[in-house]
Design an enzyme around this catalytic site. Sequence first.
Site, PDB file in Angstrom:
ATOM      1  N   CYS A   1      -6.128 -42.005 -17.628  1.00 39.80           N
ATOM      2  CA  CYS A   1      -5.462 -41.203 -18.653  1.00 39.80           C
ATOM      3  C   CYS A   1      -4.179 -41.874 -19.155  1.00 39.80           C
ATOM      4  CB  CYS A   1      -5.237 -39.784 -18.142  1.00 39.80           C
ATOM      5  SG  CYS A   1      -5.386 -38.604 -19.491  1.00 39.80           S
TER       6      CYS A   1
ATOM      7  N   HIS B   1     -10.555 -37.722 -16.516  1.00 46.19           N
ATOM      8  CA  HIS B   1     -10.230 -37.504 -15.102  1.00 46.19           C
ATOM      9  C   HIS B   1     -11.458 -37.536 -14.188  1.00 46.19           C
ATOM     10  CE1 HIS B   1      -5.955 -36.637 -15.572  1.00 46.19           C
ATOM     11  NE2 HIS B   1      -6.339 -36.310 -16.802  1.00 46.19           N
TER      12      HIS B   1
ATOM     13  N   GLU C   1     -11.493 -37.718 -11.099  1.00 43.68           N
ATOM     14  CA  GLU C   1     -11.224 -36.938  -9.876  1.00 43.68           C
ATOM     15  C   GLU C   1     -11.489 -35.449 -10.102  1.00 43.68           C
ATOM     16  OE1 GLU C   1      -9.025 -37.776 -12.025  1.00 43.68           O
ATOM     17  OE2 GLU C   1      -7.534 -36.187 -12.212  1.00 43.68           O
TER      18      GLU C   1
HETATM   19  N1  GLN Z   1      -3.534 -36.581 -18.331  1.00 44.75           N
HETATM   20  C1  GLN Z   1      -2.778 -37.526 -18.838  1.00 44.75           C
HETATM   21  O1  GLN Z   1      -2.489 -38.545 -18.233  1.00 44.75           O
HETATM   22  C2  GLN Z   1      -2.231 -37.282 -20.199  1.00 44.75           C
HETATM   23  C3  GLN Z   1      -1.883 -38.549 -20.925  1.00 44.75           C
HETATM   24  C4  GLN Z   1      -0.918 -38.347 -22.070  1.00 44.75           C
HETATM   25  N2  GLN Z   1       0.203 -37.684 -21.597  1.00 44.75           N
HETATM   26  C5  GLN Z   1      -1.584 -37.578 -23.190  1.00 44.75           C
HETATM   27  O2  GLN Z   1      -1.305 -36.404 -23.409  1.00 44.75           O
HETATM   28  O3  GLN Z   1      -2.410 -38.152 -23.853  1.00 44.75           O
END
Ligand code: GLN
Length: 423
Positions: free
Chosen positions: A311, A395, A397
Amino acid sequence: MVFAITNPSNCPIAPKPPTKAKPLKSLLTVKCFASPHSVASGVVERPWKTSDARLVLEDGSVWKAKSFGARGTQVGEVVFNTSLTGYQEILTDPSYAGQFVLMTNPHIGNTGVNFDDEESNQCFLAGLVIRSLSISTSNWRCTETLGDYLSERNIMGIYDVDTRAITRRLRQDGSLIGVLSTEESKTDEELLEMSRLWDIVGVDLISGVSCTAPYEWVDKTKPEWDFNSNEREIYHVVAYDFGIKHNILRRLASYGCKITVVPSKWPALETLKMKPDGVLFSNGPGDPSAVPYAVETVKEILGKAPVFGICMGHQLLGQALGGKTFKMKFGHHGGNHPVRNIMGSRVEISAQNHNYAVDPASLPEGVEVTHINLNDGSCAGLAYPQLNIMSLQYHPEASPGPHDSDTVFGEFVELMKRAKQKA
Ligand SMILES: NC(=O)CC[C@H](N)C(=O)O
């Protein structure tokens, strides 16, 4: 217990240029969703709660609601999450710092909260917006009600608000800044002004959620999670904590990794001195362009150890490789996003939470797009085999969400194994 929020505690205020403010006459009031309950004569009147909170959005709309959790006034960006389960994991995902999470699933709070479902040690989000707060709590793991949990953590929540209508507005107009308030002394106009003077773009939110000193992580997920439980060689992973979710660490530990978690500003040189078999760049809140120090760290590590970005980590990798990131209209937040895994020739249903994405057209030659979000075609994963790089925009996980992409932790272990054999 009542807590007063005097200032948004979870993220710094960045003033917006005053020119953005629209005339206050554009303020429109949305009718209160919860009408007062009428009581038939002869029936004992119950102490029904009437609306005592307002959510004022920067587009001028005012949504009346009922409050739970903390009281006060809080500003944040409103995003909607389509997960059907897992509100506690969502509340403790540090990537939501600075945001109000609106759950599209209408019924929330029915299982309370428990000791096992925490994804971090704190709630960093700005607040919770739900349609219906369960009047009873029933689950064998439950230790506390959702309302008490939020009060203790100084997090505001509202319910009995038309979450479908707000979601449609966000889908149509994109993410909006909002101010949530239980303070009657504040006028709608004042709250609107607050929402228009605040911004989340360009703000380093990672510094407020990262750990402050390195530590070792050993906990694994419980045996029911173990899809591949073969004993493996131990690989040492240094995990950069940009707001890391515990289940990333638990899954890495279950895949046989020895893990050292380091703060977001931990120097690359110190990481390389530990001679890790691999480096993980974690998820984290906010705008990847607001943390150039993190991009520099990633650049210094690339090519010197196999890396895996999740992410925010994926976005930082994209920038470190010379690519660009951009803000999406309303992002992806939920546990039902279909992703095409190009290498694996299959579709995975994934858990997602991001507002930014990497523009694949901006990436240099040799960088491969490995995963595509099938809802909008956006880039959901990258690889650069020459430098032992892999990353996912979502994600694997889960927590909450489906486990389809869990095997990617095994792929990271394979990447570390191959790199070690070559060395
Ligand atoms: N879950 C995250 O790592 C979010 C990544 C980043 N903050 C976004 O909003 O795109």
